[in-house]
Design a protein around this motif. Structure first.
Motif: not given
Length: 111
Positions: A7, A16, A18, A20, A79, A81, A83
């Motif tokens: 990712g 952004s 994400r 994994s 995960y 994320q 941002n």
């Protein structure tokens, strides 16, 4: 034990991604998991951790609400994320349990 991250990529500041992590070879659903990162020429830096039930999620101070850690115990996935990325977030990101970390996925933040 195997941890495989994916990712990462090149993103502009403010963007952004994400990340994994696919886990196998150990009882994933019963252990804390974490993300760490290492920028070129710098030491390994802890980013975030999550407990097995996802009821406790801790973040390093530099995250400041920009990152979210999560997990899917049914599928042995972790995960992160990311941002509002900043240039200083450029690093190799690794998922890890207490004993092993994966090979990492590169995140590069640049305009």
């Amino acid at each position: 034990v195997q941890l495989v991250e994916s990712g990462g990529g090149l993103v502009q500041p403010g963007g952004s991604l994400r990340l994994s992590c696919a886990a196998s070879g150990f009882p994933f659903s019963t252990v804390d998991m974490k993300w760490v990162r290492q920028a070129p020429g710098k030491e390994l830096q802890w980013v975030s951790r999550i407990n097995p039930r996802s009821s406790i999620r801790d973040y390093a101070g530099f995250v400041k609400g920009r990152f979210t850690i999560s997990r899917d115990n049914a599928n042995n996935m972790l995960y992160l994320q990311l941002n509002n990325l900043k240039t200083e977030d450029t690093a190799m990101y690794y998922c890890a349990n207490d004993e092993v970390r994966g090979l990492g996925t590169q995140v590069t933040v640049s305009s």
